[in-house]
Write an enzyme that holds these catalytic residues in place. Structure first.
Site, PDB file in Angstrom:
ATOM      1  N   CYS A 140      -3.959   9.537 -11.996  1.00 25.71           N
ATOM      2  CA  CYS A 140      -4.741  10.319 -12.927  1.00 25.71           C
ATOM      3  C   CYS A 140      -5.924  10.951 -12.217  1.00 25.71           C
ATOM      4  O   CYS A 140      -6.057  10.877 -11.005  1.00 25.71           O
ATOM      5  CB  CYS A 140      -5.234   9.432 -14.075  1.00 25.71           C
ATOM      6  SG  CYS A 140      -3.943   8.424 -14.841  1.00 25.71           S
ATOM      7  N   GLY A 152      -4.611   5.423 -10.238  1.00 23.23           N
ATOM      8  CA  GLY A 152      -3.914   4.669  -9.209  1.00 23.23           C
ATOM      9  C   GLY A 152      -2.958   3.654  -9.790  1.00 23.23           C
ATOM     10  O   GLY A 152      -2.568   3.736 -10.953  1.00 23.23           O
ATOM     11  N   LEU A 162      -1.741  11.128 -15.798  1.00 19.79           N
ATOM     12  CA  LEU A 162      -0.349  11.285 -15.404  1.00 19.79           C
ATOM     13  C   LEU A 162       0.327   9.968 -15.767  1.00 19.79           C
ATOM     14  O   LEU A 162       0.065   8.936 -15.152  1.00 19.79           O
ATOM     15  CB  LEU A 162      -0.225  11.562 -13.905  1.00 19.79           C
ATOM     16  CG  LEU A 162       1.198  11.684 -13.339  1.00 19.79           C
ATOM     17  CD1 LEU A 162       1.906  12.893 -13.942  1.00 19.79           C
ATOM     18  CD2 LEU A 162       1.170  11.795 -11.827  1.00 19.79           C
TER      19      LEU A 162
END
EC number: 6.3.5.4
Length: 624
Positions: free
Chosen positions: A2, A79, A51
């Site tokens: 992200c 992450g 994401l």
């Protein structure tokens, strides 16, 4: 994977600054195209672009923890924590309950239970900001090797932060300025931990936590490389490496979205692909998807040189058949690589004019094509730094030189802006002296093993320099070019357990068979075709197509004819003359540097930085 951004200010009510916080977060859309979120309180604004990789429904951010109806902690995180399932089991046994299946919530609950020491328990690649609402304290945390970026800029009453500089530059009180120290760092081709080029901006150092309170900022290391005696014999060392790699790859295959590997036909990526295929098969899944980059007419244009003795394509095909991966070649043309809009995309992915020639646009275009099929990719990046794979590791003259070992070799490949700048500016900047000072600074950090002398002592230094200064350049390039396309790239060779173990293996054992990466070859002996095991190190491919150079020359000529080009006052006069031999690296560097000055509105300033200059009385952003 992200993007995160935020603003802490203990002197103003940030609930009134939603538009600014949203603007900062919006710059990271490519890092998180699936969702966005913003959390505001009186002194804290935390933004997130997502994401979706794990727990697609439950992992939304910012994520809050509450007690008695009150928010006690807020997390924005990017992450992956690969041991989150073990940590979750432990936290449940300690009385914690969970609402989601995401690793984000595990990080949040780990802080609530173990406090500021909790990063030491995390295995993964990550950077995050955690706001403790009760203590009015912000923690900025970065993974041990610096795989995921995190920048910050101190202000008179707090801090601005973001996954990329563009998020900070989006604040209306910040100007895109570079002082002389920033220029020196930009030209040095080494990444000094903490330096961020832009005036006043910093990067959280790998393995560090920056704590922000009303009283100011302080930084501490929660991890660093340590020198320890290596007591395992060769057989045990090889077995340990293989066991570590199998565990690491297995952990990093966890995802709720399509996953693949990057395959170059070299030792590193081939091992990752082979281990991924085995792990997926053991789970009843697979085959693993693999992707490689190639160039139009590369079979015709390729010529061996001292850097690349063989083209990748035949080895890629052999590995794909051997491990039975579902393979795809991404074939790029000279026009693709030289396109100005692609160069602009690379520049805006990286925020800085750090050029590795056509390898940057090809990597970006490769990732963009992969993203049409997969959201996560495993890469062989960093095996050379961990195992000693570069040719200069094995050149006694280079190793003995009192500077960063990659300087001569890397600059030969990629060129340097130093070749283009005006002599007066170069003398004023003193780049050579700057590099020497940074080199001495890095050497002073190297952990020493008592009684270690001669070549073994020097090679410990060389590995430390690569792991802390050179690897950061490559990780930053891979993160930024992949995340610009919404692709998460994982780097198994950066697992800190493997890095710690190999850092303390003697050089004599690392080269026991007289070749580069001897231990890695031994650990993978049963996994790959003999041709790949014996293949000489070949770096990321570069096109040999003369059409690329011709297109580059056209663009450079047009730039040369523009009297208002912002790069011109900084350049030496002779290179712009008709007789100058325009090499590819020179043209690539100048085109990228000019685009940065132009597109970002960068001002090159000589004055020193003062925090009071930031968020002053007025002033629109000079940057993007």
């Amino acid at each position: 994977m992200c993007g995160i951004a935020g603003w802490i200010d203990f002197d103003r009510n940030l609930t009134r600054e939603r538009a600014i916080a949203e603007g900062m977060t919006r710059t990271l859309h490519s890092r998180g195209p699936d969702d966005s979120g913003l959390w505001l309180d009186s002194h804290a604004a935390l933004g997130h672009r997502r994401l979706s990789i794990i727990d697609l429904e439950g992992g939304r951010q910012p994520m809050t923890a509450e007690e008695n109806g009150q928010t006690v902690a807020v997390l924005v995180y990017t992450g992956e924590v690969y041991n989150f399932r073990e940590l979750k089991t432990e936290l449940v046994s300690l009385g914690h309950s969970f609402r989601t299946q995401s690793d984000t919530e595990v990080v949040l609950e780990a802080y609530r239970h173990w406090g500021p020491a909790f990063p030491e328990r995390l295995n993964g690649m990550f950077s995050f900001a955690l706001w403790d609402a009760r203590k009015q304290t912000l923690l900025l945390v970065r993974d041990r090797l610096g795989i995921k970026p995190l920048y910050y800029l101190p202000t008179p009453h707090g801090v601005l932060f973001g996954s990329e500089p563009k998020a900070i530059l989006a604040h209306p009180g910040v100007r895109a300025e570079v002082d002389e120290d920033g220029l020196r760092e930009l030209l040095a081709f080494t990444k000094t931990p903490g330096e961020a080029i832009f005036r006043g901006m910093r990067e959280v150092r790998p393995g560090h936590v920056v704590t922000v309170t009303r009283g100011g900022l302080r930084e501490r290391a929660y991890w660093k490389l340590e020198a320890r005696p290596h007591t395992d014999d060769l057989k045990t060392t090889v077995r340990t490496i293989r066991e570590l790699l199998e565990d690491i790859v297995s952990r990093q295959l966890i995802a709720d979205v399509p996953l693949c590997t990057l395959l170059s036909g070299g030792l590193d990526s081939s091992i990752i692909t082979a281990l991924s295929q085995r792990a997926l098969a053991a789970q009843g899944a697979g085959p693993v998807r693999s992707f490689a980059v190639d160039f139009v007419n590369n079979a015709r244009d390729f010529t061996p040189d001292e850097v690349r003795a063989t083209p990748d394509a035949p080895f890629v095909q052999e590995v794909a058949v051997h491990v039975q991966s579902h393979h795809t070649n991404i074939v790029l043309s000279a026009g693709d690589l030289a396109a100005p809009h692609v160069r602009a995309a690379v520049l805006h992915a990286r925020d800085l004019p750090i050029s590795m020639g056509d390898m940057d646009p090809s990597m970006y275009l490769l990732f963009r094509a992969i993203r049409q099929h997969s959201t996560v990719a495993l890469s062989g990046e960093s095996a050379d730094e961990v195992f000693g794979g570069y040719s200069w590791f094995h050149d006694p003259q280079t190793i003995a030189a009192p500077t960063f070992p990659w300087q001569t070799a890397a600059l030969h490949l990629f060129g340097s802006l130093q070749d283009a700048l005006a002599p007066g500016l170069l003398r004023r900047l003193g780049v050579k002296e700057y590099i020497r000072a940074r080199y001495d600074e890095a050497l002073a950090e190297v952990p020493r093993l008592e009684g270690e002398t001669g070549l073994e002592r020097r090679m410990r230094e060389v590995f430390y320099l690569h792991l802390t200064r050179f690897l950061q350049i490559l990780l930053d390039r891979k993160d930024r070019t992949s995340m610009a396309t919404g692709l998460e790239v994982r780097v198994p060779f950066c697992d800190h357990r493997l890095v710690e173990y190999l850092f303390n293996v003697p050089w004599a054992m690392k080269t026991f068979d007289g070749r580069e990466k001897s231990l890695l070859r031994a650990a993978a002996a049963d996994l790959l075709p003999k041709s790949v095991l014996e293949r000489r190190k070949s770096p990321y491919p570069s096109t040999k197509d003369p059409e690329y150079t011709r297109l580059l020359h056209q663009q450079f000529t047009r730039l040369r004819e523009r009297t208002g080009a912002p790069v011109r006052p900084l350049l030496a006069q002779e290179p712009l003359g008709k007789e100058f031999p325009w090499t590819r690296p020179y043209m690539e560097q100048v085109l990228m540097f000019n685009a940065w000055l132009e597109d970002y509105g960068v001002k090159v300033e000589a004055r020193s930085y003062r925090p009071s200059d930031v968020l002053g009385l007025s002033g629109a952003m000079t940057g993007m």
